[in-house]
Design a protein around this motif. Sequence first.
Motif, PDB file in Angstrom:
ATOM      1  N   ASP A   1      33.412  17.524 -15.733  1.00 44.11           N
ATOM      2  CA  ASP A   1      33.916  16.157 -15.669  1.00 44.11           C
ATOM      3  C   ASP A   1      34.767  15.908 -16.909  1.00 44.11           C
ATOM      4  N   LYS A   2      35.876  15.186 -16.751  1.00 40.27           N
ATOM      5  CA  LYS A   2      36.782  14.933 -17.870  1.00 40.27           C
ATOM      6  C   LYS A   2      36.092  14.229 -19.040  1.00 40.27           C
ATOM      7  N   LYS A   3      35.062  13.469 -18.740  1.00 40.94           N
ATOM      8  CA  LYS A   3      34.363  12.751 -19.795  1.00 40.94           C
ATOM      9  C   LYS A   3      33.683  13.712 -20.765  1.00 40.94           C
ATOM     10  N   PHE A   4      33.262  14.866 -20.256  1.00 39.32           N
ATOM     11  CA  PHE A   4      32.485  15.802 -21.062  1.00 39.32           C
ATOM     12  C   PHE A   4      33.277  17.030 -21.500  1.00 39.32           C
ATOM     13  N   VAL A   5      34.213  17.494 -20.690  1.00 38.67           N
ATOM     14  CA  VAL A   5      34.988  18.681 -21.030  1.00 38.67           C
ATOM     15  C   VAL A   5      36.295  18.656 -20.266  1.00 38.67           C
ATOM     16  N   ARG A   6      37.386  19.032 -20.949  1.00 36.32           N
ATOM     17  CA  ARG A   6      38.710  19.055 -20.301  1.00 36.32           C
ATOM     18  C   ARG A   6      39.636  20.011 -21.041  1.00 36.32           C
ATOM     19  N   PHE A   7      40.784  20.290 -20.437  1.00 41.14           N
ATOM     20  CA  PHE A   7      41.732  21.239 -21.028  1.00 41.14           C
ATOM     21  C   PHE A   7      43.125  20.619 -21.045  1.00 41.14           C
ATOM     22  N   PRO A   8      43.701  20.383 -22.240  1.00 38.05           N
ATOM     23  CA  PRO A   8      45.061  19.826 -22.326  1.00 38.05           C
ATOM     24  C   PRO A   8      46.107  20.877 -21.932  1.00 38.05           C
ATOM     25  N   MET A   9      47.019  20.480 -21.071  1.00 34.36           N
ATOM     26  CA  MET A   9      48.084  21.398 -20.636  1.00 34.36           C
ATOM     27  C   MET A   9      49.342  20.616 -20.313  1.00 34.36           C
ATOM     28  N   VAL A  10      50.483  21.184 -20.704  1.00 33.03           N
ATOM     29  CA  VAL A  10      51.786  20.684 -20.279  1.00 33.03           C
ATOM     30  C   VAL A  10      52.322  21.679 -19.256  1.00 33.03           C
ATOM     31  N   PRO A  11      52.447  21.315 -17.977  1.00 33.48           N
ATOM     32  CA  PRO A  11      52.890  22.257 -16.952  1.00 33.48           C
ATOM     33  C   PRO A  11      54.258  22.850 -17.273  1.00 33.48           C
ATOM     34  N   LEU A  12      54.549  23.975 -16.623  1.00 35.76           N
ATOM     35  CA  LEU A  12      55.792  24.701 -16.892  1.00 35.76           C
ATOM     36  C   LEU A  12      57.027  23.867 -16.585  1.00 35.76           C
ATOM     37  N   LEU A  13      57.970  23.942 -17.505  1.00 30.97           N
ATOM     38  CA  LEU A  13      59.291  23.335 -17.341  1.00 30.97           C
ATOM     39  C   LEU A  13      60.322  24.459 -17.421  1.00 30.97           C
ATOM     40  N   SER A  14      61.571  24.166 -17.062  1.00 30.46           N
ATOM     41  CA  SER A  14      62.607  25.205 -17.106  1.00 30.46           C
ATOM     42  C   SER A  14      63.921  24.618 -17.577  1.00 30.46           C
ATOM     43  N   VAL A  15      64.765  25.500 -18.100  1.00 27.35           N
ATOM     44  CA  VAL A  15      66.127  25.111 -18.477  1.00 27.35           C
ATOM     45  C   VAL A  15      67.076  25.591 -17.379  1.00 27.35           C
ATOM     46  N   PRO A  16      68.267  24.991 -17.266  1.00 23.68           N
ATOM     47  CA  PRO A  16      69.221  25.448 -16.245  1.00 23.68           C
ATOM     48  C   PRO A  16      69.611  26.913 -16.439  1.00 23.68           C
ATOM     49  N   VAL A  17      69.972  27.565 -15.351  1.00 28.34           N
ATOM     50  CA  VAL A  17      70.384  28.961 -15.413  1.00 28.34           C
ATOM     51  C   VAL A  17      71.620  29.098 -16.288  1.00 28.34           C
ATOM     52  N   GLN A  18      71.592  30.085 -17.200  1.00 28.29           N
ATOM     53  CA  GLN A  18      72.718  30.343 -18.081  1.00 28.29           C
ATOM     54  C   GLN A  18      73.407  31.635 -17.649  1.00 28.29           C
ATOM     55  N   TYR A  19      74.714  31.679 -17.772  1.00 29.18           N
ATOM     56  CA  TYR A  19      75.500  32.844 -17.362  1.00 29.18           C
ATOM     57  C   TYR A  19      76.100  33.501 -18.602  1.00 29.18           C
ATOM     58  N   ARG A  20      75.793  34.793 -18.776  1.00 26.06           N
ATOM     59  CA  ARG A  20      76.343  35.575 -19.877  1.00 26.06           C
ATOM     60  C   ARG A  20      76.928  36.852 -19.290  1.00 26.06           C
ATOM     61  N   GLY A  21      78.219  36.866 -19.095  1.00 28.17           N
ATOM     62  CA  GLY A  21      78.839  38.013 -18.432  1.00 28.17           C
ATOM     63  C   GLY A  21      78.331  38.111 -17.005  1.00 28.17           C
ATOM     64  N   ILE A  22      77.735  39.256 -16.654  1.00 26.67           N
ATOM     65  CA  ILE A  22      77.185  39.428 -15.309  1.00 26.67           C
ATOM     66  C   ILE A  22      75.673  39.117 -15.280  1.00 26.67           C
ATOM     67  N   TYR A  23      75.143  38.623 -16.406  1.00 29.61           N
ATOM     68  CA  TYR A  23      73.723  38.285 -16.470  1.00 29.61           C
ATOM     69  C   TYR A  23      73.486  36.816 -16.141  1.00 29.61           C
ATOM     70  N   GLN A  24      72.369  36.549 -15.488  1.00 31.59           N
ATOM     71  CA  GLN A  24      71.884  35.195 -15.258  1.00 31.59           C
ATOM     72  C   GLN A  24      70.517  35.078 -15.941  1.00 31.59           C
ATOM     73  N   LEU A  25      70.362  34.057 -16.771  1.00 28.00           N
ATOM     74  CA  LEU A  25      69.146  33.891 -17.562  1.00 28.00           C
ATOM     75  C   LEU A  25      68.603  32.475 -17.418  1.00 28.00           C
ATOM     76  N   THR A  26      67.279  32.361 -17.370  1.00 27.58           N
ATOM     77  CA  THR A  26      66.634  31.046 -17.389  1.00 27.58           C
ATOM     78  C   THR A  26      65.301  31.179 -18.111  1.00 27.58           C
ATOM     79  N   THR A  27      64.885  30.137 -18.778  1.00 27.51           N
ATOM     80  CA  THR A  27      63.660  30.160 -19.563  1.00 27.51           C
ATOM     81  C   THR A  27      62.680  29.124 -19.026  1.00 27.51           C
ATOM     82  N   TYR A  28      61.435  29.535 -18.894  1.00 31.30           N
ATOM     83  CA  TYR A  28      60.354  28.627 -18.506  1.00 31.30           C
ATOM     84  C   TYR A  28      59.435  28.444 -19.709  1.00 31.30           C
TER      85      TYR A  28
END
Length: 312
Positions: A264-291
């Motif tokens: 139960d949250k009153k007694f035990v819990r876990f703080p978390m920020v769910p995954l977010l992402s940045v827009p896809v970046q293009y470097r030459g023929i590479y496509q990169l994104t970070t989560y």
Amino acid sequence: MYTFDQATLDGTGAFLVGELERLDQELNMPLVGYTWSRDIQLREDVSIADDISSFTNSTFAAAGTPNPNGKNWIGKDSTAIAGPNVDIAKTGFPLTLWGMELGWTVVELAAAAKVGRPIDTQKFDAMQLKWNMDTDEQVYRGDSQLGVKGLLNYNGAAATNAPKTWATSTPDEIRASINLLLSNAWAASGYTIVPRDLLLPPEQFALLSSIIVSSAGNQSLLTYLRENTIAFHQNGVPLNIRAVKWLKGAGTGGTDRMMAYTNDKKFVRFPMVPLLSVPVQYRGIYQLTTYYGKLGAVESPYPETMAYMDGI
């Protein structure tokens, strides 16, 4: 014998198939299990901008009158009346940034898409699997590098030793050890809360499932214990018994441990920020994104409601 072209780019999932080879198109992911979302609730008020998650514990003190250890009696003409004192202490845990970068070339993307195994989707699935595996360990064991504890080794929770291992115990002795664990947590909380959840190592969980206690042979010890402990009679709901792989060897000296607590949250819990992402970046023929996201540490404002027993 099958032969494969060594120049094949295995990372894209595109490879040669012989004429008499029947390739199963199903993707077989790594065999991994995680149960953190089942055994703890999330604290969702934290954000990606936060560095620390914290909570407070209030302590009250009040002296009686005229006896400091008695009730607060006053007279009709009393001028000196006692009042309560309040102390508030804060406890904080780090919120640590977690991240992975996914990347591929447009050539790899086209090759993988042509054979029906998109490389971007597979890398995303791999990243999510790693996120859940890391979260699983963080929830149950914490992190030694960060110096934080988890659900199974939390500071402040009472730990005792079992009278004997379950493998050498009778069903009545197993039931007595579980009731002892529940009673320890009940007593530590000032007889306020009897734990509603019991976590066991896989072998002991399987043992309870295999022991038959009914003369008719239709009830296992596991089923019997759900309604035949102080937890059911005090809380009015069956004891929730579950298996957790992280409990194997989690006790003192590498022994197996079981844990009683209330999910139960009153007694035990876990703080978390769910995954977010940045827009896809293009470097030459590479496509990169970070989560990226943030993982905290298990919080328990009332660690006395949790209890461990080693050597089962």
